[in-house]
Scaffold this motif. Structure first.
Motif, PDB file in Angstrom:
ATOM      1  N   LYS A 122       0.823  -1.209   0.000  1.00 17.46           N
ATOM      2  CA  LYS A 122       0.000   0.000   0.000  1.00 17.46           C
ATOM      3  C   LYS A 122       0.859   1.262   0.000  1.00 17.46           C
ATOM      4  CE  LYS A 122      -4.258  -1.570   2.211  1.00 17.46           C
ATOM      5  NZ  LYS A 122      -5.097  -1.440   3.424  1.00 17.46           N
ATOM      6  N   ILE A 152      -6.752  -2.176  -1.322  1.00 14.00           N
ATOM      7  CA  ILE A 152      -6.825  -3.617  -1.519  1.00 14.00           C
ATOM      8  C   ILE A 152      -8.151  -4.104  -0.954  1.00 14.00           C
ATOM      9  CG2 ILE A 152      -5.785  -5.833  -0.927  1.00 14.00           C
ATOM     10  CD1 ILE A 152      -3.084  -4.320  -0.746  1.00 14.00           C
ATOM     11  N   VAL A 190      -7.371 -10.294  -0.254  1.00 12.78           N
ATOM     12  CA  VAL A 190      -6.028 -10.875  -0.243  1.00 12.78           C
ATOM     13  C   VAL A 190      -6.168 -12.384  -0.147  1.00 12.78           C
ATOM     14  CG1 VAL A 190      -3.847 -11.043   1.016  1.00 12.78           C
ATOM     15  CG2 VAL A 190      -5.060  -8.856   0.921  1.00 12.78           C
TER      16      VAL A 190
END
Length: 150
Positions: A92, A99, A102
């Motif tokens: 980031k 995001i 993940v």
């Protein structure tokens, strides 16, 4: 943005350099990278590693290795959550991107199937998890085990 993170350090106590050992003529990490890329689920497939060798292999296959993992996160007792968390934070900072999801894909999963990755992705969408980790049954060592809690 959806990302896959493949944590692959160079050190291993039982099998030296296991993440790059040849399995059916390819480094074992090859299979995890290939499955992640071919799943078409991720905007980026990232290798978290402390190794220039693993970094070179990952980049050659099309994975992103934006930085090397620090030594303090590369020990035999380092937890997967710490590694994934570090990778997300550093990613980031570098890319300034949000995001959404993940997926952690272990580098020593030569039999991983795209359908399994998609099933894991479905779990994070339905279950609202931040990440999923592929696991399997095994007998040794118990200190690396998960307990299924309903």
């Amino acid at each position: 943005m959806n990302i896959a993170i493949i944590p692959a350090r160079i050190g291993s106590i039982r099998i030296k350099k296991k993440n790059i050992k040849k399995f059916n003529n390819f480094p074992i990490i090859h299979y995890s990278i290939k499955a992640a890329l071919n799943s078409n689920l991720f905007d980026d497939v990232i290798i978290s590693t402390d190794s220039e060798i693993i970094s070179k292999i990952g980049k050659k296959m099309g994975a992103n290795v934006p930085f090397l993992r620090p030594k303090y996160l590369s020990g035999n007792r380092t937890g997967i959550v710490e590694v994934i968390s570090h990778t997300i934070k550093k990613y980031k900072l570098i890319y300034k991107k949000n995001i959404s999801f993940v997926c952690c894909i272990l580098p020593t999963a030569p039999f991983i199937q795209i359908k399994d990755i998609k099933a894991g992705f479905k779990k994070i969408i339905i279950g609202k998890y931040s990440y999923v980790i592929s696991v399997s049954n095994y007998e040794f060592p118990i200190d690396r085990a998960f307990i299924l809690n309903k």
